[in-house]
Design a protein around this motif. Structure first.
Motif, PDB file in Angstrom:
ATOM      1  N   TRP A  26      20.463  42.259   0.361  1.00  0.00           N
ATOM      2  CA  TRP A  26      20.930  42.117   1.735  1.00  0.00           C
ATOM      3  C   TRP A  26      20.765  43.392   2.557  1.00  0.00           C
ATOM      4  N   ALA A  27      20.437  44.501   1.926  1.00  0.00           N
ATOM      5  CA  ALA A  27      20.452  45.794   2.609  1.00  0.00           C
ATOM      6  C   ALA A  27      19.562  45.836   3.852  1.00  0.00           C
ATOM      7  N   PRO A  28      18.271  45.460   3.778  1.00  0.00           N
ATOM      8  CA  PRO A  28      17.446  45.522   5.000  1.00  0.00           C
ATOM      9  C   PRO A  28      17.985  44.647   6.122  1.00  0.00           C
ATOM     10  N   ALA A  29      18.440  43.439   5.789  1.00  0.00           N
ATOM     11  CA  ALA A  29      18.954  42.534   6.821  1.00  0.00           C
ATOM     12  C   ALA A  29      20.199  43.103   7.479  1.00  0.00           C
ATOM     13  N   LEU A  30      21.107  43.666   6.689  1.00  0.00           N
ATOM     14  CA  LEU A  30      22.339  44.203   7.252  1.00  0.00           C
ATOM     15  C   LEU A  30      22.080  45.437   8.106  1.00  0.00           C
ATOM     16  N   LEU A  31      21.201  46.314   7.647  1.00  0.00           N
ATOM     17  CA  LEU A  31      20.887  47.510   8.426  1.00  0.00           C
ATOM     18  C   LEU A  31      20.204  47.142   9.736  1.00  0.00           C
ATOM     19  N   TYR A  32      19.220  46.243   9.651  1.00  0.00           N
ATOM     20  CA  TYR A  32      18.524  45.854  10.881  1.00  0.00           C
ATOM     21  C   TYR A  32      19.456  45.071  11.800  1.00  0.00           C
ATOM     22  N   GLY A  33      20.239  44.172  11.236  1.00  0.00           N
ATOM     23  CA  GLY A  33      21.166  43.394  12.051  1.00  0.00           C
ATOM     24  C   GLY A  33      22.159  44.274  12.783  1.00  0.00           C
ATOM     25  N   ALA A  34      22.653  45.320  12.106  1.00  0.00           N
ATOM     26  CA  ALA A  34      23.588  46.236  12.755  1.00  0.00           C
ATOM     27  C   ALA A  34      22.914  46.976  13.905  1.00  0.00           C
ATOM     28  N   GLY A  35      21.680  47.426  13.676  1.00  0.00           N
ATOM     29  CA  GLY A  35      20.956  48.111  14.748  1.00  0.00           C
ATOM     30  C   GLY A  35      20.671  47.202  15.924  1.00  0.00           C
ATOM     31  N   ALA A  36      20.304  45.951  15.638  1.00  0.00           N
ATOM     32  CA  ALA A  36      20.036  44.999  16.714  1.00  0.00           C
ATOM     33  C   ALA A  36      21.305  44.671  17.487  1.00  0.00           C
ATOM     34  N   ALA A  37      22.429  44.543  16.787  1.00  0.00           N
ATOM     35  CA  ALA A  37      23.698  44.243  17.458  1.00  0.00           C
ATOM     36  C   ALA A  37      24.110  45.368  18.393  1.00  0.00           C
ATOM     37  N   LEU A  38      23.776  46.602  18.031  1.00  0.00           N
ATOM     38  CA  LEU A  38      24.126  47.749  18.868  1.00  0.00           C
ATOM     39  C   LEU A  38      23.195  47.907  20.064  1.00  0.00           C
ATOM     40  N   ASP A  39      22.132  47.084  20.119  1.00  0.00           N
ATOM     41  CA  ASP A  39      21.174  47.204  21.216  1.00  0.00           C
ATOM     42  C   ASP A  39      21.839  46.996  22.567  1.00  0.00           C
ATOM     43  N   ALA A  40      22.788  46.080  22.629  1.00  0.00           N
ATOM     44  CA  ALA A  40      23.473  45.824  23.898  1.00  0.00           C
ATOM     45  C   ALA A  40      24.562  46.840  24.188  1.00  0.00           C
ATOM     46  N   VAL A  41      24.983  47.581  23.162  1.00  0.00           N
ATOM     47  CA  VAL A  41      26.116  48.494  23.322  1.00  0.00           C
ATOM     48  C   VAL A  41      25.726  49.759  24.060  1.00  0.00           C
ATOM     49  N   ASP A  42      24.576  50.365  23.693  1.00  0.00           N
ATOM     50  CA  ASP A  42      24.214  51.644  24.310  1.00  0.00           C
ATOM     51  C   ASP A  42      23.997  51.508  25.809  1.00  0.00           C
ATOM     52  N   GLY A  43      23.300  50.441  26.227  1.00  0.00           N
ATOM     53  CA  GLY A  43      23.085  50.245  27.657  1.00  0.00           C
ATOM     54  C   GLY A  43      24.380  49.983  28.408  1.00  0.00           C
ATOM     55  N   ALA A  44      25.266  49.195  27.791  1.00  0.00           N
ATOM     56  CA  ALA A  44      26.544  48.899  28.437  1.00  0.00           C
ATOM     57  C   ALA A  44      27.374  50.165  28.599  1.00  0.00           C
ATOM     58  N   ILE A  45      27.356  51.030  27.587  1.00  0.00           N
ATOM     59  CA  ILE A  45      28.103  52.294  27.679  1.00  0.00           C
ATOM     60  C   ILE A  45      27.543  53.155  28.806  1.00  0.00           C
ATOM     61  N   ALA A  46      26.213  53.260  28.862  1.00  0.00           N
ATOM     62  CA  ALA A  46      25.590  54.094  29.890  1.00  0.00           C
ATOM     63  C   ALA A  46      25.931  53.596  31.289  1.00  0.00           C
ATOM     64  N   ARG A  47      25.918  52.283  31.464  1.00  0.00           N
ATOM     65  CA  ARG A  47      26.245  51.739  32.786  1.00  0.00           C
ATOM     66  C   ARG A  47      27.720  51.921  33.112  1.00  0.00           C
ATOM     67  N   HIS A  48      28.567  51.789  32.102  1.00  0.00           N
ATOM     68  CA  HIS A  48      30.015  51.857  32.337  1.00  0.00           C
ATOM     69  C   HIS A  48      30.457  53.259  32.718  1.00  0.00           C
ATOM     70  N   VAL A  49      29.896  54.262  32.057  1.00  0.00           N
ATOM     71  CA  VAL A  49      30.323  55.639  32.319  1.00  0.00           C
ATOM     72  C   VAL A  49      29.395  56.352  33.303  1.00  0.00           C
ATOM     73  N   GLY A  50      28.394  55.626  33.811  1.00  0.00           N
ATOM     74  CA  GLY A  50      27.487  56.228  34.783  1.00  0.00           C
ATOM     75  C   GLY A  50      26.615  57.313  34.218  1.00  0.00           C
ATOM     76  N   SER A  51      26.159  57.142  32.987  1.00  0.00           N
ATOM     77  CA  SER A  51      25.362  58.180  32.327  1.00  0.00           C
ATOM     78  C   SER A  51      23.937  57.728  32.041  1.00  0.00           C
ATOM     79  N   GLN A  52      23.408  56.830  32.853  1.00  0.00           N
ATOM     80  CA  GLN A  52      22.044  56.363  32.652  1.00  0.00           C
ATOM     81  C   GLN A  52      21.061  57.477  32.978  1.00  0.00           C
ATOM     82  N   THR A  53      20.127  57.707  32.076  1.00  0.00           N
ATOM     83  CA  THR A  53      19.145  58.775  32.249  1.00  0.00           C
ATOM     84  C   THR A  53      17.764  58.272  31.868  1.00  0.00           C
TER      85      THR A  53
END
Length: 282
Positions: free
Chosen positions: A113-140
């Motif tokens: 399960w290791a590759p699936a879990l690692l990739y799945g976690a990275g894919a799930a975080l894809d929406a998080v980084d952009g949302a954080i940047a927009r929320h705190v006004g730190s888009q660069t």
């Protein structure tokens, strides 16, 4: 480190050094866990491609760190990478962990399960980084480039591992190659002095990106029979390849949606080109 930053500061930004240390710690931790859970030989085989990917991420980060400024304020360079970029770089380390399994061969038990879990976690975080940047006004600009680069990295290494483990058909790699073929075709037009038009807007790139991420995570997991995974691969890859073909015809001026042509060669920093990849970035 980039020449621009060296000229301006004379030193490597501390945040970049901190990320390099984090990468080394991640590699050492992964190797130690595999040594204890599988075998030292497996850990050694895992470490090589994982380290190559981490080295590439370091090179990509240092080469773009001088773009750590808002899009509309190029002189307002920031010293720290920020939380959003930290999440993106964390995704990059997860994908490096996936890449490590390229040469190990398929593993048994929970390790399957290791590759699936690692990739799945990275894919799930894809929406998080952009949302954080927009929320705190730190888009660069750096954040945009990191997000695109890490997305593309994930769409390359995870299918390769899937092919190596016999979980994903080799022809699915056509999707990973499509982005680079698109850029090569565009570069060829620029080199020959032909017009290169603006990339048309699309409402399907981002949904298709999510579809591909979900498929890869499911395909890597030892759940569905390979025959079903192959069928699903054909279903999900076809529309994305068609979008790539449509986009190339658009930038070449052969189909509509290319008003406002731009014949200037912007190289690797051309935002429109960077946004067209298997991840469907807008």
């Amino acid at each position: 480190m980039s020449e621009a930053v060296r000229r301006r500061t004379g030193r490597t930004p501390r945040a970049v050094v901190a990320w390099a240390v984090a990468g080394l710690v991640a590699l050492a931790t992964g190797a130690a866990v595999l040594t204890a859970g599988v075998a030292p030989d497996t850990a050694g085989v895992w470490l090589l491609p994982a380290a190559v990917v981490v080295a590439w991420e370091w090179w990509f980060l240092t080469g773009n760190v001088d773009a750590n400024h808002p899009t509309d304020a190029p002189d307002a360079r920031r010293d720290g990478l920020g939380l959003a970029n930290g999440v993106t770089l964390g995704r990059g380390l997860l994908y490096a962990g996936v890449a490590g399994f390229l040469l190990t061969g398929s593993l048994n038990g929970a390790w399957a399960w290791a590759p699936a879990l690692l990739y799945g976690a990275g894919a799930a975080l894809d929406a998080v980084d952009g949302a954080i940047a927009r929320h705190v006004g730190s888009q660069t600009v750096l954040g945009e480039r990191l997000d695109m680069g890490v997305d593309t990295l994930g769409f390359l290494v995870a299918p390769l591992v899937g092919v190596a483990w016999g979980r994903i058909p080799v022809w699915y790699l056509a999707l990973s190659a499509a982005r680079y073929l698109f850029k090569f075709g565009r570069w060829q037009r620029q080199r020959r002095g032909l017009a290169v038009y603006d990339l048309p807007d699309s409402r399907v790139r981002r949904p298709l990106a999510g579809l591909q991420m979900a498929f890869i995570a499911v395909a890597l997991a030892p759940v569905l029979p390979v025959a079903i995974v192959e069928y699903l691969a054909a279903v999900v890859v076809t529309p994305s390849l068609l979008v790539f073909a449509r986009d190339y015809l658009a930038v070449a001026g052969h189909v509509g949606g290319s008003d406002g042509g731009d014949e200037e060669d912007n190289g690797e920093d051309d935002e429109a080109v960077e946004r067209v990849d298997a991840a469907g970035d807008d």
